[in-house]
Design a protein around this motif. Structure first.
Motif, PDB file in Angstrom:
ATOM      1  N   LEU A   1       0.806  -1.222   0.000  1.00 48.26           N
ATOM      2  CA  LEU A   1       0.000   0.000   0.000  1.00 48.26           C
ATOM      3  C   LEU A   1       0.844   1.279   0.000  1.00 48.26           C
ATOM      4  O   LEU A   1       0.574   2.189  -0.799  1.00 48.26           O
ATOM      5  CB  LEU A   1      -0.970  -0.022   1.180  1.00 48.26           C
ATOM      6  N   PRO A   2       1.858   1.411   0.864  1.00 48.08           N
ATOM      7  CA  PRO A   2       2.674   2.631   0.799  1.00 48.08           C
ATOM      8  C   PRO A   2       3.361   2.823  -0.553  1.00 48.08           C
ATOM      9  O   PRO A   2       3.424   3.949  -1.067  1.00 48.08           O
ATOM     10  CB  PRO A   2       3.702   2.426   1.922  1.00 48.08           C
ATOM     11  N   MET A   3       3.870   1.743  -1.142  1.00 49.73           N
ATOM     12  CA  MET A   3       4.523   1.880  -2.444  1.00 49.73           C
ATOM     13  C   MET A   3       3.522   2.269  -3.527  1.00 49.73           C
ATOM     14  O   MET A   3       3.845   3.032  -4.444  1.00 49.73           O
ATOM     15  CB  MET A   3       5.227   0.575  -2.815  1.00 49.73           C
ATOM     16  N   ALA A   4       2.298   1.762  -3.420  1.00 45.20           N
ATOM     17  CA  ALA A   4       1.262   2.148  -4.383  1.00 45.20           C
ATOM     18  C   ALA A   4       0.929   3.633  -4.252  1.00 45.20           C
ATOM     19  O   ALA A   4       0.743   4.335  -5.255  1.00 45.20           O
ATOM     20  CB  ALA A   4       0.012   1.301  -4.170  1.00 45.20           C
ATOM     21  N   VAL A   5       0.871   4.119  -3.021  1.00 41.48           N
ATOM     22  CA  VAL A   5       0.583   5.541  -2.799  1.00 41.48           C
ATOM     23  C   VAL A   5       1.721   6.403  -3.336  1.00 41.48           C
ATOM     24  O   VAL A   5       1.486   7.446  -3.967  1.00 41.48           O
ATOM     25  CB  VAL A   5       0.353   5.812  -1.297  1.00 41.48           C
ATOM     26  N   VAL A   6       2.957   5.982  -3.104  1.00 38.70           N
ATOM     27  CA  VAL A   6       4.106   6.728  -3.623  1.00 38.70           C
ATOM     28  C   VAL A   6       4.050   6.780  -5.151  1.00 38.70           C
ATOM     29  O   VAL A   6       4.295   7.829  -5.763  1.00 38.70           O
ATOM     30  CB  VAL A   6       5.426   6.085  -3.146  1.00 38.70           C
ATOM     31  N   GLY A   7       3.717   5.661  -5.774  1.00 37.16           N
ATOM     32  CA  GLY A   7       3.586   5.652  -7.228  1.00 37.16           C
ATOM     33  C   GLY A   7       2.482   6.570  -7.716  1.00 37.16           C
ATOM     34  O   GLY A   7       2.627   7.247  -8.744  1.00 37.16           O
ATOM     35  N   LEU A   8       1.371   6.610  -6.979  1.00 36.04           N
ATOM     36  CA  LEU A   8       0.267   7.498  -7.346  1.00 36.04           C
ATOM     37  C   LEU A   8       0.680   8.958  -7.243  1.00 36.04           C
ATOM     38  O   LEU A   8       0.363   9.774  -8.130  1.00 36.04           O
ATOM     39  CB  LEU A   8      -0.931   7.220  -6.434  1.00 36.04           C
ATOM     40  N   ILE A   9       1.391   9.302  -6.174  1.00 36.28           N
ATOM     41  CA  ILE A   9       1.849  10.686  -6.009  1.00 36.28           C
ATOM     42  C   ILE A   9       2.823  11.058  -7.123  1.00 36.28           C
ATOM     43  O   ILE A   9       2.786  12.176  -7.655  1.00 36.28           O
ATOM     44  CB  ILE A   9       2.499  10.873  -4.624  1.00 36.28           C
ATOM     45  N   LYS A  10       3.699  10.135  -7.486  1.00 42.29           N
ATOM     46  CA  LYS A  10       4.614  10.388  -8.605  1.00 42.29           C
ATOM     47  C   LYS A  10       3.835  10.758  -9.867  1.00 42.29           C
ATOM     48  O   LYS A  10       4.182  11.708 -10.582  1.00 42.29           O
ATOM     49  CB  LYS A  10       5.467   9.143  -8.874  1.00 42.29           C
ATOM     50  N   THR A  11       2.785  10.003 -10.140  1.00 44.49           N
ATOM     51  CA  THR A  11       1.991  10.243 -11.350  1.00 44.49           C
ATOM     52  C   THR A  11       1.268  11.581 -11.289  1.00 44.49           C
ATOM     53  O   THR A  11       1.207  12.321 -12.283  1.00 44.49           O
ATOM     54  CB  THR A  11       0.973   9.106 -11.537  1.00 44.49           C
ATOM     55  N   ILE A  12       0.722  11.918 -10.127  1.00 45.85           N
ATOM     56  CA  ILE A  12      -0.033  13.166  -9.991  1.00 45.85           C
ATOM     57  C   ILE A  12       0.887  14.378 -10.095  1.00 45.85           C
ATOM     58  O   ILE A  12       0.601  15.338 -10.828  1.00 45.85           O
ATOM     59  CB  ILE A  12      -0.800  13.181  -8.656  1.00 45.85           C
ATOM     60  N   VAL A  13       1.991  14.344  -9.369  1.00 48.70           N
ATOM     61  CA  VAL A  13       2.891  15.504  -9.332  1.00 48.70           C
ATOM     62  C   VAL A  13       3.693  15.613 -10.628  1.00 48.70           C
ATOM     63  O   VAL A  13       3.852  16.700 -11.194  1.00 48.70           O
ATOM     64  CB  VAL A  13       3.830  15.403  -8.114  1.00 48.70           C
ATOM     65  N   ASP A  14       4.229  14.489 -11.092  1.00 55.08           N
ATOM     66  CA  ASP A  14       4.971  14.436 -12.365  1.00 55.08           C
ATOM     67  C   ASP A  14       6.108  15.462 -12.405  1.00 55.08           C
ATOM     68  O   ASP A  14       6.269  16.210 -13.368  1.00 55.08           O
ATOM     69  CB  ASP A  14       4.016  14.653 -13.541  1.00 55.08           C
ATOM     70  N   ARG A  15       6.896  15.466 -11.354  1.00 55.52           N
ATOM     71  CA  ARG A  15       8.035  16.394 -11.296  1.00 55.52           C
ATOM     72  C   ARG A  15       9.191  15.839 -12.123  1.00 55.52           C
ATOM     73  O   ARG A  15       9.575  14.683 -11.947  1.00 55.52           O
ATOM     74  CB  ARG A  15       8.482  16.577  -9.848  1.00 55.52           C
ATOM     75  N   PRO A  16       9.769  16.635 -13.002  1.00 58.05           N
ATOM     76  CA  PRO A  16      10.900  16.144 -13.804  1.00 58.05           C
ATOM     77  C   PRO A  16      12.109  15.820 -12.933  1.00 58.05           C
ATOM     78  O   PRO A  16      12.291  16.388 -11.855  1.00 58.05           O
ATOM     79  CB  PRO A  16      11.196  17.313 -14.749  1.00 58.05           C
ATOM     80  N   ARG A  17      12.918  14.918 -13.415  1.00 65.42           N
ATOM     81  CA  ARG A  17      14.153  14.574 -12.715  1.00 65.42           C
ATOM     82  C   ARG A  17      15.147  15.735 -12.785  1.00 65.42           C
ATOM     83  O   ARG A  17      15.026  16.624 -13.637  1.00 65.42           O
ATOM     84  CB  ARG A  17      14.780  13.343 -13.360  1.00 65.42           C
ATOM     85  N   PRO A  18      16.137  15.726 -11.896  1.00 64.21           N
ATOM     86  CA  PRO A  18      17.174  16.767 -11.970  1.00 64.21           C
ATOM     87  C   PRO A  18      17.877  16.734 -13.329  1.00 64.21           C
ATOM     88  O   PRO A  18      18.056  15.670 -13.927  1.00 64.21           O
ATOM     89  CB  PRO A  18      18.137  16.387 -10.838  1.00 64.21           C
ATOM     90  N   SER A  19      18.270  17.890 -13.774  1.00 66.91           N
ATOM     91  CA  SER A  19      18.922  17.996 -15.084  1.00 66.91           C
ATOM     92  C   SER A  19      20.406  17.675 -14.970  1.00 66.91           C
ATOM     93  O   SER A  19      21.278  18.511 -15.228  1.00 66.91           O
ATOM     94  CB  SER A  19      18.721  19.402 -15.653  1.00 66.91           C
ATOM     95  N   THR A  20      20.677  16.436 -14.558  1.00 67.93           N
ATOM     96  CA  THR A  20      22.046  15.934 -14.498  1.00 67.93           C
ATOM     97  C   THR A  20      22.198  14.828 -15.539  1.00 67.93           C
ATOM     98  O   THR A  20      21.215  14.382 -16.138  1.00 67.93           O
ATOM     99  CB  THR A  20      22.365  15.365 -13.102  1.00 67.93           C
ATOM    100  N   ALA A  21      23.433  14.377 -15.722  1.00 66.46           N
ATOM    101  CA  ALA A  21      23.677  13.344 -16.732  1.00 66.46           C
ATOM    102  C   ALA A  21      22.884  12.081 -16.430  1.00 66.46           C
ATOM    103  O   ALA A  21      22.323  11.449 -17.337  1.00 66.46           O
ATOM    104  CB  ALA A  21      25.171  13.036 -16.800  1.00 66.46           C
TER     105      ALA A  21
END
Length: 281
Positions: free
Chosen positions: A147-167
């Motif tokens: 359940l916690p991992m599912a919630v984390v995945g859901l938040i990732k999808t909702i927020v959709d923050r780009p990764r840092p602009s590193t290599a």
């Protein structure tokens, strides 16, 4: 209880001066006593149920509030340029300062990827079942992981923050907020601590110490060794998520706020699931 009722009835008759041939039958007294006892049991059951439901509502409310705050935080961070610049500076500074730690960070990333973490979780669930022989406790552990991992995945999808602009950050296919590896490390550590807890309870049961302060007639060294070992393992396990979080920043694939959010969000969710799925409730 029926005997007490008989005494009270007899005393009442004596006080009121009723003739001795006026008496309430034993059957009537027994029926009345059973009715009162049943009523008291029903009241106690209802009170316990209300208390349990209130606790459940409080736990669910806490989980929802934390998730909502995480989503709001992520949306704010995604659109805040100043925070992005400041966090990029921290990432670059951490990568330069601990460049020697990059190979270890790569290894940590593999260890807490799904390919490795899922088998580890399965093994821990197997340990929990083997010690407790309880499907309920094993399912409780499964819920603590899933359940916690599912919630984390859901938040990732909702927020959709780009990764840092590193290599390395630009090569990551999934969103950045919150950190999945950090959340996974919290889940694995929580299950390991749960396994230690049930093992400890089993040892106490085997020595006749469960729920008592009575010392066993056996050698006290074995429990002492176990307590020391459990303490050492607990300290090591608690430190692991922080090491994983730091490694994700040094590796350049997460912002500091990504990993900090996972370090706060995931333990709260795991605790909420742990309490809600308690078979004793």
């Amino acid at each position: 209880m029926a005997q007490t009722w008989r005494q009270e009835v007899q005393e009442s008759q004596d006080i009121q001066g009723l003739p001795s041939d006026v008496a309430i039958s034993d059957v009537a007294i027994d029926d009345a006593a059973i009715g009162v006892a049943t009523g008291q049991t029903a009241v106690q059951s209802a009170t316990h149920a209300i208390s349990r439901h209130r606790t459940s509502i409080g736990i669910v409310s806490l989980a929802l509030a934390v998730v909502a705050l995480a989503i709001v935080e992520g949306l704010i961070l995604r659109s805040n340029t100043a925070d992005h610049v400041a966090e990029m500076r921290l990432i670059l500074a951490a990568g330069a300062r601990w460049a020697a730690f990059v190979p270890a960070a790569r290894t940590i990333a593999v260890c807490f990827s799904a390919v490795v973490a899922v088998p580890v979780i399965v093994v821990l669930l197997g340990v929990i079942w083997a010690v407790t022989r309880s499907a309920g406790q094993m399912l409780r552990g499964l819920a603590m992981a899933a359940l916690p991992m599912a919630v984390v995945g859901l938040i990732k999808t909702i927020v959709d923050r780009p990764r840092p602009s590193t290599a390395r950050g630009t090569l990551m296919p999934d969103p950045s907020f919150p950190s999945g590896h950090t959340a996974c490390s919290v889940v694995v550590v929580s299950l390991a601590l749960f396994a230690l807890h049930v093992i400890d309870a089993r040892i106490k049961d085997s020595r006749g110490l469960a729920g008592t302060a009575v010392q066993s007639s056996q050698s006290p060294r074995s429990p002492l060794v176990w307590r020391v070992l459990r303490t050492v393992l607990t300290v090591i396990l608690v430190v692991v998520p922080f090491i994983v979080a730091l490694s994700r920043v040094i590796y350049g694939v997460h912002y500091p706020t990504d990993v900090c959010t996972s370090l706060v969000l995931t333990p709260v969710l795991v605790w909420c699931v742990y309490r809600l799925c308690d078979p004793a409730r």
